[in-house]
Scaffold this motif. Structure first.
Motif, mmCIF file in Angstrom:
data_model
loop_
_atom_site.group_PDB
_atom_site.id
_atom_site.type_symbol
_atom_site.label_atom_id
_atom_site.label_comp_id
_atom_site.label_asym_id
_atom_site.label_seq_id
_atom_site.Cartn_x
_atom_site.Cartn_y
_atom_site.Cartn_z
ATOM 1 N N SER A 57 -5.864 -5.646 -11.106
ATOM 2 C CA SER A 57 -7.196 -5.728 -10.514
ATOM 3 C C SER A 57 -7.035 -5.961 -9.018
ATOM 4 C CB SER A 57 -7.999 -6.872 -11.148
ATOM 5 O OG SER A 57 -9.284 -6.976 -10.559
ATOM 6 N N LYS A 100 -8.452 -6.084 -4.983
ATOM 7 C CA LYS A 100 -9.601 -6.317 -4.101
ATOM 8 C C LYS A 100 -9.152 -6.157 -2.660
ATOM 9 C CE LYS A 100 -13.403 -9.548 -3.266
ATOM 10 N NZ LYS A 100 -13.995 -10.867 -3.632
ATOM 11 N N ALA A 106 -13.582 -5.662 -6.422
ATOM 12 C CA ALA A 106 -12.338 -5.421 -7.160
ATOM 13 C C ALA A 106 -12.519 -4.264 -8.135
ATOM 14 C CB ALA A 106 -11.908 -6.676 -7.908
ATOM 15 N N ASP A 107 -11.454 -3.510 -8.328
ATOM 16 C CA ASP A 107 -11.443 -2.434 -9.313
ATOM 17 C C ASP A 107 -10.091 -2.440 -10.017
ATOM 18 O OD1 ASP A 107 -12.299 -0.284 -10.822
ATOM 19 O OD2 ASP A 107 -13.127 0.778 -9.094
ATOM 20 N N ASN A 108 -10.032 -1.763 -11.166
ATOM 21 C CA ASN A 108 -8.848 -1.856 -12.018
ATOM 22 C C ASN A 108 -7.914 -0.668 -11.854
ATOM 23 O OD1 ASN A 108 -9.707 -4.283 -13.171
ATOM 24 N ND2 ASN A 108 -10.880 -3.241 -14.765
ATOM 25 N N THR A 156 -9.589 0.140 -5.232
ATOM 26 C CA THR A 156 -10.505 -0.881 -4.742
ATOM 27 C C THR A 156 -11.662 -0.228 -3.996
ATOM 28 O OG1 THR A 156 -10.638 -2.942 -3.481
ATOM 29 C CG2 THR A 156 -9.287 -1.184 -2.563
#
Length: 204
Positions: A35, A37, A52-54, A82
């Motif tokens: 994750s 950010k 945040a993105d995975n 992100t």
């Protein structure tokens, strides 16, 4: 005589098994969720929001056990994603606002060198804490934005990060959770901070 030979075979087998189980070196594979950010001020602009993105990672690790301490170099393929959002006014005379979003994707080969300590050390269970530097070498990157020029896309070929975390071992399974901090910019005014969750298996 047969009993003596059988006893010798059992003793030899037990010794070999113990030596294998107590080997100071372990080799394993692991994979997990990343994750990411962004950490940026985008030139001091206001209304910035990092989201945040995975992503994912897959790799291998070598663990050198030194009683309760251990040294663990790794070789990982990491894909990160992100988003950065900015709210802005359409013009100074209007209260109308808008928003643009920049999505950053990076792929890299990461080489962490971790020093760990086994807080709990049992034959079938271990609780560990670890920390160390990470060298990250870029493979690919992409930037997509609703506004051209929202973020500098000239990414660095290599950056340094640092991570710290904790993990558990149950038999040959490993589970690690760590926080990774970007020490250097991956692009102009852009760092990446990560939370990593990985599940692994020790081959020996």
């Amino acid at each position: 005589m047969k009993k003596l030979i059988l006893s010798a075979v059992i003793c030899l087998f037990s010794t070999a098994l113990f030596a294998q189980l107590s080997s100071p070196i372990s080799l394993g594979v692991h994979a997990g969720l990343v994750s990411t950010k962004a950490d940026t001020d985008m030139g001091g602009l206001s209304g910035i929001k990092e989201k945040a993105d995975n992503g994912m990672m897959i790799g291998a690790f070598l663990r050198v056990n030194l009683n309760k301490w251990y040294l663990q170099p790794e070789l990982n393929y990491v894909s990160r994603k992100t988003k950065v959002e900015q709210n802005f006014n359409f013009d100074e005379l209007s209260s109308a606002t808008g928003k643009f979003t920049t999505t950053v994707k990076t792929k890299s080969i990461d080489v962490p060198i971790l020093l760990g300590y086994k807080i709990v050390k049992l034959p079938a269970f271990k609780l560990r804490a670890f920390a160390g530097p990470v060298a990250s070498f870029k493979i690919d990157d992409s930037v997509k934005s609703t506004v051209d020029g929202a973020i500098e896309s000239d990414f660095k070929g290599a950056v340094w990060n640092g991570k710290f975390g904790a993990g558990i071992d149950v038999w040959k399974l490993t589970l690690d959770v760590d926080y990774e901090v970007g020490f250097s910019d991956v692009a102009d005014q852009l760092k990446q901070n990560m939370v990593n969750v990985t599940l692994g298996f020790k081959l020996f």
